[in-house]
Design an enzyme around this catalytic site. Structure first.
Site, PDB file in Angstrom:
ATOM      1  N   SER A   6       0.757  -1.216   0.015  1.00 40.60           N
ATOM      2  CA  SER A   6       0.084   0.010  -0.013  1.00 40.60           C
ATOM      3  C   SER A   6       0.941   1.208   0.073  1.00 40.60           C
ATOM      4  CB  SER A   6      -1.013  -0.146   1.225  1.00 40.60           C
ATOM      5  OG  SER A   6      -2.084   0.885   1.015  1.00 40.60           O
ATOM      6  N   ASP A  28      -5.429  -3.618  -2.585  1.00 44.48           N
ATOM      7  CA  ASP A  28      -4.569  -3.305  -1.670  1.00 44.48           C
ATOM      8  C   ASP A  28      -3.935  -4.547  -1.107  1.00 44.48           C
ATOM      9  OD1 ASP A  28      -3.273  -2.537   1.152  1.00 44.48           O
ATOM     10  OD2 ASP A  28      -4.509  -0.575   0.288  1.00 44.48           O
TER      11      ASP A  28
END
Length: 283
Positions: A43, A182
């Site tokens: 991320s 993610d």
């Protein structure tokens, strides 16, 4: 920092805005000339990891990062509105017959993939896996196949974008016919890829949210708490592969608190400073 022949890997974990603390950690590691031979990121850790792997200059990438937050491409993300919605919890608490509920049933996320891509291009234009100064692994979740994936070649902008595509809030990213989200869907603090890359010493930076156990009054609270327990257990398993764990005190800030950048950078500096003596012994 003593010179060492040991290969050192740095794992930068996911956590949205809390990941700004990674910049503070890098400031301290640079100050003490801690060698970094490879980086993995999830991320926002993937974004900061990519920038550092290319420029190897934390002052430069900090300046770039904060200047980018003033860009038209950043403002087009409408993160202020997303943060307002998240803070009010209107998406969850006013569940039925709301615009948000209707929208999510007919779209893949609030934030369009092309908007995040345009923003990332302002930071990562010209950066490729093959011109990095430090080898890099980017962690994502492949929701088409239901598995985790680590990118170490290919389109670095797409890989970072995928790793940052927080489910529900951001649209998944398509890469070679598969959809990715993610990296928190697979590995929040990606230590294991560093071992596979040959790291002898792994430094992990954990900016996850360890919430105190709140009082639960409804099913949504119960689900949130159970989900947090599962994520934290996954993080703890990954951290077993780390030799040194740096945990900046992010003061329970949420993933959308990008307006708290100075506080987060300071927290990263202080947390890394507290581990300098131990790191010296390791190396």
């Amino acid at each position: 920092m003593k010179h060492t022949k040991k290969k050192v890997g740095l794992a930068l974990g996911g956590g949205g805005a809390r990941g700004i603390a990674h910049l503070g950690v890098l400031h301290t590691l640079e100050k003490y000339e801690t060698p970094i031979d490879m980086i993995s990121g999830t991320s926002i850790g993937a974004l900061i990891g990519a920038l550092y792997a290319y420029y190897k200059d934390v002052k430069k990438i900090s300046r770039m990062f904060f200047e980018a937050q003033e860009s038209p491409e950043y403002k087009a993300l409408n993160l202020d509105q997303i943060a307002q919605n998240a803070r009010s919890q209107s998406v969850f608490q006013q569940v039925k017959e709301t615009y948000a509920n209707y929208y999510l049933q007919h779209n893949m996320g609030f934030l369009k993939a092309e908007h995040t891509e345009h923003f990332l291009e302002t930071l990562l234009e010209g950066i490729r896996f093959d011109n990095l100064q430090i080898p890099l692994s980017i962690t994502t979740g492949n929701i088409t196949k239901g598995i985790g994936a680590c990118f170490e070649d290919g389109d670095i902008i797409k890989a970072v974008q995928a790793s940052m595509s927080l489910p529900m809030w951001m649209e998944p990213v398509e890469i070679n016919g598969d959809y990715y989200v993610d990296g928190i869907a697979h590995d929040v603090v990606p230590t294991k890829p560093l071992r596979a890359m040959g790291a002898d010493v792994v430094i992990a930076v954990d900016v996850s949210l360890r919430e105190p156990h709140p009082e639960t009054s409804n099913a949504i609270d119960v689900k949130h708490l159970a989900d947090s327990m599962a994520v934290n257990r996954s993080i703890d398993l990954s951290l077993e592969y780390a030799d040194c764990i740096i945990r900046p005190d992010t003061k329970q800030l949420m993933w959308y608190d990008f307006d708290r950048s100075p506080q987060l950078v300071r927290a990263g500096r202080e947390a890394a400073q507290a581990e300098v003596v131990y790191l010296n012994k390791l190396l």
